[in-house]
Design a protein around this motif. Structure first.
Motif, mmCIF file in Angstrom:
data_model
loop_
_atom_site.group_PDB
_atom_site.id
_atom_site.type_symbol
_atom_site.label_atom_id
_atom_site.label_comp_id
_atom_site.label_asym_id
_atom_site.label_seq_id
_atom_site.Cartn_x
_atom_site.Cartn_y
_atom_site.Cartn_z
ATOM 1 N N MET A 79 0.786 -1.362 -0.015
ATOM 2 C CA MET A 79 -0.010 -0.122 0.063
ATOM 3 C C MET A 79 0.892 1.132 0.025
ATOM 4 O O MET A 79 0.547 2.384 -0.429
ATOM 5 C CB MET A 79 -1.084 0.044 1.091
ATOM 6 C CG MET A 79 -2.320 -0.983 1.014
ATOM 7 S SD MET A 79 -3.134 -0.757 -0.547
ATOM 8 C CE MET A 79 -3.716 0.913 -0.466
ATOM 9 N N ALA A 80 1.946 1.168 0.533
ATOM 10 C CA ALA A 80 2.760 2.336 0.379
ATOM 11 C C ALA A 80 3.279 2.685 -0.700
ATOM 12 O O ALA A 80 3.246 3.756 -1.419
ATOM 13 C CB ALA A 80 4.273 2.077 1.584
ATOM 14 N N ARG A 98 8.590 -2.063 -9.138
ATOM 15 C CA ARG A 98 9.077 -3.446 -8.842
ATOM 16 C C ARG A 98 8.999 -3.851 -7.242
ATOM 17 O O ARG A 98 8.373 -5.046 -7.035
ATOM 18 C CB ARG A 98 10.630 -3.702 -9.054
ATOM 19 C CG ARG A 98 10.936 -4.134 -10.725
ATOM 20 C CD ARG A 98 12.274 -4.300 -10.966
ATOM 21 N NE ARG A 98 12.719 -3.038 -11.602
ATOM 22 C CZ ARG A 98 13.622 -2.273 -11.400
ATOM 23 N NH1 ARG A 98 14.536 -2.590 -10.244
ATOM 24 N NH2 ARG A 98 13.989 -1.083 -12.235
ATOM 25 N N PHE A 99 9.225 -3.066 -6.494
ATOM 26 C CA PHE A 99 9.066 -3.129 -4.975
ATOM 27 C C PHE A 99 7.593 -3.545 -4.828
ATOM 28 O O PHE A 99 7.195 -4.356 -3.988
ATOM 29 C CB PHE A 99 9.611 -2.160 -4.314
ATOM 30 C CG PHE A 99 9.209 -1.981 -2.770
ATOM 31 C CD1 PHE A 99 10.118 -2.871 -2.042
ATOM 32 C CD2 PHE A 99 8.139 -1.624 -2.382
ATOM 33 C CE1 PHE A 99 9.495 -3.014 -0.425
ATOM 34 C CE2 PHE A 99 7.830 -1.475 -0.888
ATOM 35 C CZ PHE A 99 8.789 -2.376 -0.076
ATOM 36 N N GLY A 100 6.798 -2.885 -5.235
ATOM 37 C CA GLY A 100 5.493 -3.145 -5.077
ATOM 38 C C GLY A 100 4.844 -4.234 -5.502
ATOM 39 O O GLY A 100 4.085 -4.984 -5.034
ATOM 40 N N HIS A 101 5.409 -4.762 -6.675
ATOM 41 C CA HIS A 101 4.947 -5.870 -7.207
ATOM 42 C C HIS A 101 5.449 -7.323 -6.322
ATOM 43 O O HIS A 101 4.646 -8.204 -6.105
ATOM 44 C CB HIS A 101 5.271 -6.105 -8.762
ATOM 45 C CG HIS A 101 4.512 -5.527 -9.657
ATOM 46 N ND1 HIS A 101 3.123 -6.077 -9.881
ATOM 47 C CD2 HIS A 101 4.632 -4.740 -10.608
ATOM 48 C CE1 HIS A 101 2.560 -5.486 -10.804
ATOM 49 N NE2 HIS A 101 3.305 -4.557 -11.122
ATOM 50 N N LEU A 147 -5.229 -3.443 -7.354
ATOM 51 C CA LEU A 147 -4.144 -3.990 -8.160
ATOM 52 C C LEU A 147 -4.075 -3.402 -9.358
ATOM 53 O O LEU A 147 -3.160 -2.922 -10.158
ATOM 54 C CB LEU A 147 -4.325 -5.365 -8.083
ATOM 55 C CG LEU A 147 -3.015 -6.254 -9.189
ATOM 56 C CD1 LEU A 147 -1.603 -5.604 -8.441
ATOM 57 C CD2 LEU A 147 -3.293 -7.566 -9.116
ATOM 58 N N VAL A 148 -5.422 -3.394 -10.108
ATOM 59 C CA VAL A 148 -5.595 -2.557 -11.513
ATOM 60 C C VAL A 148 -5.056 -1.127 -11.475
ATOM 61 O O VAL A 148 -4.224 -0.639 -12.247
ATOM 62 C CB VAL A 148 -7.083 -2.661 -11.851
ATOM 63 C CG1 VAL A 148 -7.206 -1.729 -13.045
ATOM 64 C CG2 VAL A 148 -7.551 -4.029 -12.269
ATOM 65 N N LEU A 151 -12.175 -5.509 -4.095
ATOM 66 C CA LEU A 151 -11.527 -4.102 -3.724
ATOM 67 C C LEU A 151 -9.982 -4.211 -4.007
ATOM 68 O O LEU A 151 -9.264 -3.376 -4.303
ATOM 69 C CB LEU A 151 -11.740 -3.413 -2.366
ATOM 70 C CG LEU A 151 -13.224 -3.226 -2.304
ATOM 71 C CD1 LEU A 151 -13.502 -2.739 -0.808
ATOM 72 C CD2 LEU A 151 -13.640 -1.879 -3.209
ATOM 73 N N VAL A 152 -9.401 -5.373 -3.529
ATOM 74 C CA VAL A 152 -8.054 -5.461 -3.703
ATOM 75 C C VAL A 152 -7.872 -5.829 -5.402
ATOM 76 O O VAL A 152 -6.584 -5.196 -5.855
ATOM 77 C CB VAL A 152 -7.528 -6.789 -2.962
ATOM 78 C CG1 VAL A 152 -6.122 -7.289 -3.364
ATOM 79 C CG2 VAL A 152 -7.605 -6.713 -1.453
ATOM 80 N N ALA A 153 -8.495 -6.355 -6.051
ATOM 81 C CA ALA A 153 -8.345 -6.631 -7.394
ATOM 82 C C ALA A 153 -8.171 -5.063 -8.046
ATOM 83 O O ALA A 153 -7.486 -4.680 -9.000
ATOM 84 C CB ALA A 153 -9.397 -7.126 -7.936
#
Length: 151
Positions: free
Chosen positions: A19-20, A54-57, A103-104, A98-100
């Protein structure tokens, strides 16, 4: 039971880290839009954005795997409780939706960042600031669903 709490702890830590990235990547895009004409600043922001993306993924992937363990672990791990009572999974389906969407949103911001690398223009800084508020609304709704389990 102890393994459940460790899995849940690390799931939450990785969610917070993801989330950051979700919150900060659009801010990098705002700064890129405002730094038009400053090549050195733009290059530094693009590098920061690529690394953050990249970190987020990675953080999303780890949170996702641990989330699956929380959801389905009771089927394969002895003494591992389930967080979803039979017949009461509506809140979980809404949360996953909501998580999907989050991610989008994250992938969409990453595409904008890649577009800047390719020379495409960004929307205005003001539009990006408004766009930056969307994940907060989605995150608040997600946290509410997890805590309240309203349906």
């Amino acid at each position: 039971m102890q393994s459940y709490f460790w899995v849940k702890t690390f799931h939450l830590v990785f969610v917070v880290a993801w989330m950051a990235a979700v919150f900060y990547l659009p801010r990098i895009l705002v700064n890129l839009a405002e730094a038009a004409g400053q090549a050195q600043v733009g290059q530094r922001l693009q590098l920061m954005g690529r690394r953050l993306y990249r970190f987020g993924h990675v953080m999303f992937g780890l949170a996702f795997v641990l989330g699956l363990v929380l959801w389905l672990g009771y089927r394969v791990l002895p003494d591992f409780p389930t967080m979803v009572a039979p017949g009461a999974a509506g809140w979980l389906h809404a949360k996953l939706g909501l998580v999907a969407l989050l991610l989008v949103y994250f992938i969409f911001t990453g595409r904008w960042l890649k577009g800047v690398d390719a020379g495409r223009a960004l929307p205005s800084a003001r539009a990006l600031r408004w766009f930056n508020e969307l994940p907060l609304v989605l995150f608040i709704a997600t946290v509410y669903l997890v805590l309240a389990k309203p349906f």
